[in-house]
Write a protein that holds these residues in place. Structure first.
Motif: not given
Length: 364
Positions: A240-261
């Motif tokens: 859904g992000n067209v104008a916003a870059r992926d890294n903009l969304l990723e820096r706001e996420l507090l959870i990452h791949a490989g971590e407990p959910l």
């Protein structure tokens, strides 16, 4: 040659003559009968449409037998309402077919507060001339059931103390008659397990009524908990992000791949994305869930706002000034989340510009 054929005459009885006035009379009788049938059918149809919709004027509601809850508390539950001083011009009315529904509302209210054998009914309806009907409800409360014991089965790895912290219906609280009334505690327990990576936790309550001292009914409640598997994040997908870059969304996420959910981190990540003011909506859901290995992907779906905006305005100030305002801004420059806003304003003394065109040089 001329051939002549003799015409054959037949003797026919002359048709009886009907006076012209008699036909009109017959036609009138037929139309009258037909109109009567149609009006009768229309009246029946109107009665069917109006069935249950007729309203009657309500004078007041009287409730007897209620010892635990006040008249005001019980009347606030009802859909039939009396006239109040807050609405002096309102004439209270009700429909007869709704009265049985009010009785069920009263019984449900009592049953969810420990009165398992409560009985409510409408005793009578009396009419006061020029005021309306008086509805007389009576309640037989019966004995109240309280929770004696709350037991947990299969609650590991979360200790019982933490479970009790999020619950309301514990020892000493009136026991609802319907297990659906335990829904608030069930959802609270499930959310607690979701925050500990157990997304598929199931909580099943059961209740047993026993006789207590002096024959008072008591309830023993048991929660059978099935945590399921604990999950980890395999991958995070962005959509859904067209104008916003992926890294903009990723820096706001507090959870990452490989971590407990931990689900609380998922909810906090959603709030942080919304706090950027770049998105109208954000949803984060598990996809491609593997219940065997306990791995799942997270889909982050965003709906972007329009990043650019402009404003124009004119007005007159208190010191006889004409003012103009223009601004332009952008909330997401180059998709990085950087912001820029430009504002320009001007003002002129009214006595200088009235009667001729406004000059920028004469303004402030």
């Amino acid at each position: 040659m001329i051939i002549q054929r003799a015409s054959r005459q037949t003797n026919r009885m002359p048709a009886p003559s009907v006076p012209a006035g008699a036909g009109v009379v017959v036609l009138g009788v037929f139309v009258f009968l037909l109109a009567g049938l149609l009006s009768a059918g229309s009246a029946l149809a109107d009665e069917e449409l109006d069935y249950g919709l007729e309203t009657r004027r309500l004078a007041r509601i009287e409730i007897s037998g209620n010892e635990t809850f006040s008249d005001g508390d019980l009347k606030s539950l009802l859909r039939i309402r009396e006239s109040t001083w807050r609405r002096p011009l309102h004439v209270a009315r009700y429909q007869r077919h709704l009265v049985d529904t009010q009785v069920r509302l009263l019984e449900a209210y009592y049953r969810n507060r420990g009165f398992h054998d409560v009985g409510a009914r409408l005793d009578s309806i009396t009419t006061i001339v020029d005021e309306g009907d008086v509805l007389h409800f009576s309640i037989a409360e019966g004995r109240r059931t309280f929770i004696r014991r709350v037991v947990f089965e299969g609650n590991e790895p979360i200790p019982e103390e933490r479970l009790r912290e999020v619950m309301v219906l514990l020892e000493g609280i009136p026991a609802p008659a319907d297990l659906n009334a335990f829904g608030g505690d069930i959802y609270a327990l499930r959310d607690l397990y979701r925050d500990e990576t157990y997304l598929d936790a199931r909580v099943v309550p059961t209740m047993e009524i026993v006789d207590g001292p002096e024959g008072r009914p008591l309830a023993d409640v048991t929660y059978a908990i099935h945590p399921g598997v604990d999950y980890t994040v395999r991958d995070i997908r962005l959509a859904g992000n067209v104008a916003a870059r992926d890294n903009l969304l990723e820096r706001e996420l507090l959870i990452h791949a490989g971590e407990p959910l931990y689900w609380k981190k998922v909810q906090d990540s959603r709030r942080q994305l919304l706090a950027t003011s770049l998105f109208r909506d954000v949803t984060i859901v598990p996809v491609a869930v593997d219940t065997t290995t306990g791995e799942t992907d997270l889909l982050v779906q965003v709906i972007e706002r329009k990043p650019a905006f402009y404003e124009f305005g004119v007005g007159i100030g208190s010191l006889e000034r004409i003012r103009a305002l223009a601004s332009w801004g952008h909330y997401n420059l180059w998709g990085t989340g950087r912001r820029l806003q430009v504002r320009a304003s001007a003002g002129w003394n009214m006595e200088v510009v009235v009667g001729r065109s406004i000059s920028i040089d004469e303004g402030q």
